[in-house]
Motif scaffolding. Structure first.
Motif, mmCIF file in Angstrom:
data_model
loop_
_atom_site.group_PDB
_atom_site.id
_atom_site.type_symbol
_atom_site.label_atom_id
_atom_site.label_comp_id
_atom_site.label_asym_id
_atom_site.label_seq_id
_atom_site.Cartn_x
_atom_site.Cartn_y
_atom_site.Cartn_z
ATOM 1 N N THR A 370 9.189 -17.217 -17.578
ATOM 2 C CA THR A 370 9.303 -16.052 -16.704
ATOM 3 C C THR A 370 9.017 -14.772 -17.472
ATOM 4 O O THR A 370 8.891 -13.710 -16.877
ATOM 5 C CB THR A 370 10.709 -15.918 -16.116
ATOM 6 O OG1 THR A 370 11.625 -15.672 -17.189
ATOM 7 C CG2 THR A 370 11.129 -17.160 -15.368
ATOM 8 N N GLY A 371 8.924 -14.865 -18.789
ATOM 9 C CA GLY A 371 8.612 -13.685 -19.595
ATOM 10 C C GLY A 371 9.796 -12.777 -19.847
ATOM 11 O O GLY A 371 9.622 -11.618 -20.182
ATOM 12 N N GLY A 372 11.006 -13.289 -19.688
ATOM 13 C CA GLY A 372 12.194 -12.466 -19.899
ATOM 14 C C GLY A 372 12.462 -12.233 -21.374
ATOM 15 O O GLY A 372 11.914 -12.936 -22.224
ATOM 16 N N ARG C 82 5.105 -12.873 -17.054
ATOM 17 C CA ARG C 82 5.685 -12.565 -15.746
ATOM 18 C C ARG C 82 4.704 -12.835 -14.623
ATOM 19 O O ARG C 82 5.091 -13.086 -13.504
ATOM 20 C CB ARG C 82 6.049 -11.091 -15.668
ATOM 21 C CG ARG C 82 7.146 -10.728 -16.580
ATOM 22 C CD ARG C 82 7.399 -9.252 -16.455
ATOM 23 N NE ARG C 82 8.049 -8.812 -17.663
ATOM 24 C CZ ARG C 82 8.241 -7.543 -17.960
ATOM 25 N NH1 ARG C 82 7.803 -6.596 -17.141
ATOM 26 N NH2 ARG C 82 8.852 -7.231 -19.062
ATOM 27 N N ALA C 105 16.887 -15.983 -12.140
ATOM 28 C CA ALA C 105 16.288 -16.092 -13.469
ATOM 29 C C ALA C 105 14.804 -15.744 -13.397
ATOM 30 O O ALA C 105 14.203 -15.313 -14.382
ATOM 31 C CB ALA C 105 16.481 -17.498 -14.026
ATOM 32 N N GLY C 106 14.228 -15.897 -12.197
ATOM 33 C CA GLY C 106 12.832 -15.516 -12.015
ATOM 34 C C GLY C 106 12.589 -14.031 -12.249
ATOM 35 O O GLY C 106 11.472 -13.607 -12.530
ATOM 36 N N LEU C 108 13.996 -12.314 -14.659
ATOM 37 C CA LEU C 108 14.310 -11.939 -16.046
ATOM 38 C C LEU C 108 13.187 -11.133 -16.677
ATOM 39 O O LEU C 108 13.424 -10.243 -17.484
ATOM 40 C CB LEU C 108 14.579 -13.192 -16.883
ATOM 41 C CG LEU C 108 15.878 -13.925 -16.572
ATOM 42 C CD1 LEU C 108 16.040 -15.109 -17.508
ATOM 43 C CD2 LEU C 108 17.052 -12.972 -16.714
ATOM 44 N N GLY C 109 11.955 -11.443 -16.284
ATOM 45 C CA GLY C 109 10.807 -10.761 -16.887
ATOM 46 C C GLY C 109 10.792 -9.278 -16.580
ATOM 47 O O GLY C 109 10.299 -8.481 -17.367
ATOM 48 N N TRP C 111 13.701 -7.596 -15.665
ATOM 49 C CA TRP C 111 15.022 -7.018 -15.938
ATOM 50 C C TRP C 111 15.208 -6.730 -17.417
ATOM 51 O O TRP C 111 14.655 -7.430 -18.258
ATOM 52 C CB TRP C 111 16.125 -7.989 -15.503
ATOM 53 C CG TRP C 111 16.370 -8.024 -14.034
ATOM 54 C CD1 TRP C 111 15.765 -7.262 -13.082
ATOM 55 C CD2 TRP C 111 17.283 -8.886 -13.357
ATOM 56 N NE1 TRP C 111 16.241 -7.594 -11.845
ATOM 57 C CE2 TRP C 111 17.182 -8.577 -11.985
ATOM 58 C CE3 TRP C 111 18.177 -9.866 -13.772
ATOM 59 C CZ2 TRP C 111 17.943 -9.233 -11.019
ATOM 60 C CZ3 TRP C 111 18.935 -10.523 -12.821
ATOM 61 C CH2 TRP C 111 18.816 -10.201 -11.449
ATOM 62 N N ALA C 113 17.608 -6.822 -20.780
ATOM 63 C CA ALA C 113 18.555 -7.834 -21.251
ATOM 64 C C ALA C 113 19.957 -7.504 -20.744
ATOM 65 O O ALA C 113 20.723 -8.384 -20.351
ATOM 66 C CB ALA C 113 18.546 -7.878 -22.773
ATOM 67 N N ALA C 116 20.358 -8.467 -17.174
ATOM 68 C CA ALA C 116 20.435 -9.919 -17.058
ATOM 69 C C ALA C 116 21.851 -10.410 -17.342
ATOM 70 O O ALA C 116 22.409 -11.231 -16.616
ATOM 71 C CB ALA C 116 19.448 -10.563 -18.029
ATOM 72 N N GLN C 167 9.884 -14.319 -9.009
ATOM 73 C CA GLN C 167 9.087 -13.796 -10.126
ATOM 74 C C GLN C 167 7.876 -12.994 -9.618
ATOM 75 O O GLN C 167 7.265 -12.253 -10.382
ATOM 76 C CB GLN C 167 8.626 -14.969 -11.002
ATOM 77 C CG GLN C 167 8.259 -14.556 -12.412
ATOM 78 C CD GLN C 167 7.910 -15.759 -13.270
ATOM 79 O OE1 GLN C 167 8.375 -16.878 -13.001
ATOM 80 N NE2 GLN C 167 7.107 -15.538 -14.276
#
Lengths: 464, 279, 255
Positions: A370-372, C82, C105-106, C108-109, C111, C113, C116, C167
């Motif tokens: 997801t690239g987080g 992402r 969780a999708g 997260l890219g 958001w 840290a 999250a 996402q």
């Protein structure tokens, strides 16, 4: 704050370590003594432990009583055991060796007994149907069935006993531990640092030995020969039967003077404070550090030094941390909790990092896709997945830390262990026995509570 | 006699033989670790060992057990023949194992415990309230018993009025005060003076703010089974020491002259120990 | 508009072994649905991992939304990830979290840290609404707060799809999404992701074992073996339905 400031001002005095050859050479004697204590004790505890375990496994008459006895012996912390043996057979390595031999012999007997009892009944029954005696059944049936587990546990036991051989010296049972206490009492801190570095090196060597034994179990035979020689070298030379009996008589009956009874809740509270505080502190340190030490999460420049830090923290036993912190920051539960905290951080850090490394990779990969940011991925994926093994490790360690809390109590952290040690030092052996019984009950209780939880969570001791 | 009895007898005899000592075994001399117990501190005392073996006419082993208790117990199980004890350890060893007092320093007859500090604000015992304090070994007379008595007489409840720790030995107390780990401590006067004289302690950082009333302290003893002849030889080795001639030995012993010791002088100390529940 | 463009892609695992992917070229436009068929070990999963930037590219190029993946590191790489959502065969949800946490969780890219972390413990109402909306689109809105370990296999896959929706990708990679499902559920899941691709307009690249599903749902079917594209077929039955779209020129590898 005063406490922390003390710690740092005192820390200065430990550097630089004295690395003169004459000193290191002079210390070869206690160093060798430590090795002998460990090796001698191992021969005793492994051989006696195995026979006891077979008796339990074969369910011979009296095996339940034997099992109960082993469980109770194991509930006497090893340093407390050492102090008992110092009283019974005199100061010197002999006392240390016997204490470790008895403690780990009981541990070996109990755990391996469990292994045997839970062995697959099929082959054992078919062997028993030939009509042979039950010990033969145990020997030909149980032993081969459980050989692998036995070796694993044996090697683990070996490691623990080696660490223990370093600490028994703190109460006068010989070896390098005695020297550490001596230099601290002599305010000879640069020598203390040298000794601790020697100790870390020694434990590294011990670890290598244990690793070798795990890999090539036949090496055990070599260690057995060395162990028998060591055991003879370490035999108590100051033993006098009449003196032993005399001291035993002085212990009975256990009493706590009336004016001290009111102190009991405070003492127990301090011991629990050390155990809880130490465990909590370690969890606090080890959560971020464990993540930093996980190879699948942290880059190499981070996880490599962090892993070495864990090894260092773990190599120094709680008692030695305790001795240092009590010296630097003063007596009291705070020093004890920090001592337990530092050692347990090393233990937890490694276990947590391994738990994180062992999570199934697929969900984590999916999250990474997801690239987080790294931290988000760790907190959504790695940490929740690594949680169950981490919780179990923490629980096991907490039980251990209750034992350890009574031990660091003896060397200045207070609590029930402190009361025990002071009573022993002042020759009030009847009081000492009373405090010993309280310690014993406390450890048994923790053991039992842990067993209940373990049953509910369906985990086995094999996990550690 | 049945076979079982024979086995018992055999076990008993072999145990007994373990405890017996051969004739030419070295005499073992032990010291309480009032100044630490390490390989190094034993090496430093090498001249004393040689001096004693000359006078006793045989090999001598010098041992410094880890703590005061262990020294007394070693007298009890026969592993020490002679020992150097503090006042409190002496009365305990006397009561339990009947040790025989031999000699002591003249200074031991009127010994003092010093209260030292590095904190200029501490001027009297009463100022110690709320501070961190260091005693020596729990069994030390000048490091624990007598200071405890003085504090009690000055109206300080050790358990409640301040925080304390046992440093384990006198040099450790001195250094703990010097470094500021504790605000004050109680120490044996001979150890303190020797440390100042040898420059092991920084005079600018530590000073004495209170001196205890005199009491009786250290003594050399013999285990009760040691032969009269050996006892006399041992005592003579000490009483023969002369200032100006045996400086090195006297330096190790931190004394000037040795005299005969006797048990009745310890009556007062015994009472104090009993009163303070350390006996 | 081209979402994914792969040119002469070569990926090697070790210097001595033959390349895992040897000269793959493939490109996908918005809304296009392509199936990849091939036996296990053909290189399908490696291809997907390469598109996500998890395996180093030996030679050739991959661009996602006209950004080249090659030599991207750290933050830039994560930002590109992402654009690409992944649904795979199984085990790719975190069992110990609840459904809404797995779905979000999708996000997260996009958001921080901090956000999250905060969401794990104190989810805000609008965040929960977003998760619920995504779950509604996959038909299991009622499972919002359930423990992920307690839902069925089909629901598992739907949650994974919902996570991909959150996402908001340009490209959805479905790595054998039906490998462990029974035929009925397989149909449900494939028709679900295909209709979502039509609605949202993301490109869909899906690896499969079974040709019948490939021809039933996808515009194009690419067969891959030993890291080489063996054939590309325009699926007539499907392309008729999307006749207004131009056929993409597919270049084959040199050999």
């Amino acid at each position: 704050m005063h406490w922390l400031m003390n710690l740092f001002t005192q820390l200065r005095l430990f550097f630089p370590p004295d690395h003169s050859w004459s000193f290191i050479w002079a210390e070869r004697v206690p160093l060798l003594e430590t090795v002998e204590i460990a090796a001698g004790a191992m021969v005793f505890s492994l051989s006696v432990g195995l026979v006891l375990a077979l008796i339990i496994g074969a369910r011979l008459p009296g095996s339940r009583l034997l099992y109960a006895a082993l469980v109770s012996v194991r509930a006497i912390p090893d340093l407390t055991m050492a102090i008992l043996f110092v009283m019974l057979v005199g100061i010197g390595p002999g006392a240390g060796m016997l204490a470790i031999a008895v403690y780990y012999g009981a541990a070996m007997g109990k755990v391996c007994g469990d292994l045997f009892v839970s062995a697959d009944p099929g082959p054992v029954e078919s062997l028993a149907s030939t009509g042979t005696g039950s010990f033969t059944v145990a020997f030909y049936g149980l032993l081969p069935l459980r050989l692998k587990d036995l070796l694993t546990y044996g090697a683990y036991d070996f490691e623990c006993a080696m660490r223990a051989s370093v600490i028994v010296g703190a109460v006068g049972a010989g070896g390098i531990g005695t020297e550490i206490v001596g230099t601290i009492n002599n305010y000879d801190y640069s020598h203390t640092t040298t000794l601790i570095l020697m100790l870390v090196a020694l434990i590294a060597v011990f670890d290598l030995c244990a690793l070798a034994v795990r890999k090539y179990p036949r090496l055990l035979l070599l260690f057995v020969i060395g162990g028998i020689i060591s055991a003879w070298e370490c035999r108590p030379q100051m033993f006098a039967w009449s003196h032993t009996l005399d001291n035993l008589r002085k212990m009975w009956p256990p009493v706590i003077p009336r004016e001290r009874i009111g102190d009991l809740p405070r003492l127990l509270g301090e011991t629990l404070e050390i155990a809880f505080g130490g465990t909590a502190l370690a969890v606090l340190f080890a959560l971020p550090l464990g993540a930093m030490g996980a190879r699948n999460l942290a880059p190499a420049w981070m996880h490599f030094p962090v892993r070495r830090l864990f090894e260092f923290l773990r190599a120094i036993p709680e008692v030695v941390w305790g001795l240092l912190l009590v010296t630097m920051a003063g007596i009291g539960p705070a020093s004890g909790a920090l001592a337990l905290g530092l050692h347990s951080t090393g233990v937890f850090g490694k276990l947590y990092a391994e738990s994180i490394e062992n999570v199934q990779p697929e969900p984590v990969m999916a999250l990474a896709a997801t690239g987080g940011p790294r931290i988000a991925i760790a907190s959504f994926g790695l940490l929740p997945l690594a949680f169950p093994p981490m919780a179990i490790h923490t629980l096991f360690r907490f039980e251990w830390n209750i034992r350890a809390a009574t031990i660091v109590g003896m060397i200045g952290a207070g609590g029930i262990g402190g009361a025990l040690y002071n009573a022993q030092q002042l020759f009030f052996y009847d009081q000492m026995l009373a405090y010993l019984l309280i310690t014993w009950a406390l450890v048994m209780l923790a053991d039992w509570a842990n067993g209940q939880l373990r049953k509910r969570w369906k985990v086995t001791e094999g996990l550690i | 006699m049945t076979r079982r009895h024979a086995v018992y007898l055999f076990v008993a005899l072999s145990l007994a033989s373990l405890t017996m000592r051969a004739g030419d075994k070295p005499l073992v001399v032990g010291m309480i670790p009032d100044a630490g117990a390490t390989q190094v501190s034993i090496q430093e005392k090498e001249p004393l060992k040689n001096y004693l073996s000359q006078h006793l006419g045989g090999p001598v082993n010098l041992i410094i057990p880890t703590n005061y208790n262990a020294t007394v117990e070693a007298l009890g199980n026969g592993s020490l023949d002679f020992a150097y004890l503090g006042g409190l350890t002496y009365v305990k060893a006397r009561k339990q194992y009947g040790v025989i007092p031999l000699v002591q320093r003249t200074s031991d007859m009127e010994f003092h415990s010093l209260f030292i500090t590095g904190n200029p604000q501490i001027k009297t015992l009463a100022d110690l309230k709320g501070k961190m304090f260091a005693f020596g070994d729990i069994n030390s007379t000048s490091g624990h018993l007598m200071p405890y008595l003085e504090l009690k007489q000055a109206g300080i409840d050790v358990e409640k009025d301040f925080k304390y720790r046992y440093s384990g030995s006198h040099p450790a107390t001195a250094k703990a005060v010097e470094s500021g780990a504790v605000d004050a401590g109680s120490i044996d006067e001979s150890v303190y003076n020797a440390m100042i004289a040898e420059g092991k302690l920084d005079k600018t950082k530590v000073h004495v703010f209170y001196t205890s009333k005199p009491f009786l302290d250290y003594v050399w003893v013999a285990r009760k089974d040691v032969s009269k002849a050996d006892q006399e030889k041992f005592a003579k080795a000490f009483t023969d020491l002369q200032e100006g001639k045996d400086e090195q030995i006297l330096g190790i012993l931190r004394g000037k002259k040795f005299v005969q010791a006797s048990d009745d002088r310890y009556e007062t100390l015994r009472k104090v120990a009993e009163e303070l529940k350390m006996f | 508009m081209t979402v994914l463009n792969i040119q002469d892609l070569v990926v090697v695992r070790s210097r001595h072994a033959p390349p895992v992917l040897n000269g793959i070229s493939l490109s996908l436009r918005r809304g296009e649905k392509v199936a990849i068929l091939g036996p296990s070990g053909a290189g399908k999963t490696t291809l997907f991992r390469a598109i996500n930037g998890f395996v180093p590219i030996q030679s050739g190029s991959i661009t996602v939304d006209n950004i080249s993946l090659k030599d991207l590191h750290g933050k830039a790489l994560r930002q590109l990830r992402r654009h690409v959502a992944v649904v795979s065969q199984r085990h790719d949800l975190v069992d110990r979290l609840r459904v809404h946490q797995n779905v979000m969780a999708g996000a997260l890219g996009r958001w921080s840290a901090w956000r999250a972390l905060r969401f794990l413990f104190w989810p805000k109402a609008e965040e929960l609404a977003e998760a619920e909306a995504a779950l509604r689109r996959v038909g299991i809105a009622h499972k919002l707060r359930v423990r992920t370990s307690e839902i069925s296999g089909g629901e598992h896959q739907r949650v994974a799809v919902a996570r991909a929706l959150v996402q908001q990708p340009s490209l959805l990679l479905a790595d054998e999404p039906i490998a462990s499902l029974d035929p009925e559920l397989s149909d449900q899941i494939l028709s679900l992701i295909c209709s979502l691709a039509n609605e949202s307009g993301f490109a869909l690249l899906c690896s499969l074992h079974q040709p019948e599903y490939a021809y039933k749902y996808f515009d194009r079917v690419v067969r891959i073996e030993h890291g080489v594209i063996q054939s590309v077929e325009n699926n007539q039955a499907r392309t008729n339905a999307t006749a207004n779209r131009d056929a993409e020129i597919i270049r084959q590898a040199g050999d």
